[in-house]
Design a protein around this motif. Sequence first.
Motif, mmCIF file in Angstrom:
data_model
loop_
_atom_site.group_PDB
_atom_site.id
_atom_site.type_symbol
_atom_site.label_atom_id
_atom_site.label_comp_id
_atom_site.label_asym_id
_atom_site.label_seq_id
_atom_site.Cartn_x
_atom_site.Cartn_y
_atom_site.Cartn_z
ATOM 1 N N PRO A 189 0.720 -1.071 -0.135
ATOM 2 C CA PRO A 189 -0.038 -0.072 -0.073
ATOM 3 C C PRO A 189 0.756 1.252 0.357
ATOM 4 C CG PRO A 189 -1.045 -1.681 1.682
ATOM 5 C CD PRO A 189 0.320 -2.156 1.104
ATOM 6 N N TYR A 213 -2.160 5.821 -6.819
ATOM 7 C CA TYR A 213 -3.177 6.424 -6.231
ATOM 8 C C TYR A 213 -3.236 7.678 -6.893
ATOM 9 C CZ TYR A 213 -2.765 2.704 -2.638
ATOM 10 O OH TYR A 213 -2.508 1.736 -1.879
ATOM 11 N N VAL A 240 -6.345 -0.293 4.109
ATOM 12 C CA VAL A 240 -7.305 -0.415 3.088
ATOM 13 C C VAL A 240 -7.719 1.116 2.312
ATOM 14 C CG1 VAL A 240 -9.420 -0.496 4.534
ATOM 15 C CG2 VAL A 240 -9.252 -1.603 2.019
ATOM 16 N N TRP A 260 -12.750 -8.066 -1.838
ATOM 17 C CA TRP A 260 -11.675 -7.390 -2.256
ATOM 18 C C TRP A 260 -10.134 -8.039 -1.620
ATOM 19 C CZ3 TRP A 260 -9.714 -4.843 -5.733
ATOM 20 C CH2 TRP A 260 -8.795 -3.832 -5.614
ATOM 21 N N THR A 310 -7.478 0.464 -5.758
ATOM 22 C CA THR A 310 -7.531 0.813 -4.335
ATOM 23 C C THR A 310 -8.115 2.232 -4.018
ATOM 24 O OG1 THR A 310 -5.921 -0.760 -3.932
ATOM 25 C CG2 THR A 310 -6.323 1.043 -2.320
#
Length: 265
Positions: A84, A91, A187, A221, A251
């Motif tokens: 992440p 992102y 998340v 997910w 995401t």
Amino acid sequence: MSQPNDSQLQPEAEGLPFPSVRDVPATSPLRWLARGFSDLRACPIPSLFYGFCFAGMGLLITLVFEHAYEYTSALTSGFLLLGPFLAMGLYELSRRKELGEPCALLPTLMVWKRNAGNLGIFAVVLGVIFLVWARASLIVFALFYTSELPNLSGFLEQILAMENLEFLLVYFGVGLLFATIVFAVSVVSIPLMLDRNQDAITAMLASIGALARNPGAMLVWAAFIVGLTVLGFLTFHVGLVVLMPLIGHATWHAYRDIVAPEASR
């Protein structure tokens, strides 16, 4: 609804309202993946740059530690735990596409500056979890792995043949615990910190709340993330070039779907 520009994305962290988490159906991950694929198609070159970075790091770990599989498995799993954080640029690409801005790679490389302090705190949290997991992984190997010590390919063959079942159950059980912790706190946390300049603690609490409020969608997910990642590794890391950007873009859309927009202030 119009999206805020860059100047509006940098409010002071103090006084920000706690993010409102919405209920989403269990089928939502399919929509997130579809939107992520759309972002990948719209921004192919910068997206694939990050995909090659993921694949390159995975391949490097495998090559360097080929004859020390106990380290390879721990580091590979830890690499996924840190995923992440490594996907911040993806992102940002999705955010820029959402705002109608160019899909440029260079601005995404510096996106961490937008909320460097809190992203640093989050990186430390993930780093600590990774170190604890790496140590736990070695302990499990020392206590439960009883077969002859092969190289990495031999180790994978033993796993696929379901040899040393006690070791496999303990190892994957411990790994699942750490993966659940990381998934819960991450998340939606990094997209939230990038989008709203939210502090790290609030972002992680909101992420845990998203998991608690939407267990069905989050389970689906998580299954998609694990399945696509395993598929990438089974293709000798080549699949990671496309699959990691797909997960990263999706995401962002998961965050947009789960966390309600900010109220006008």
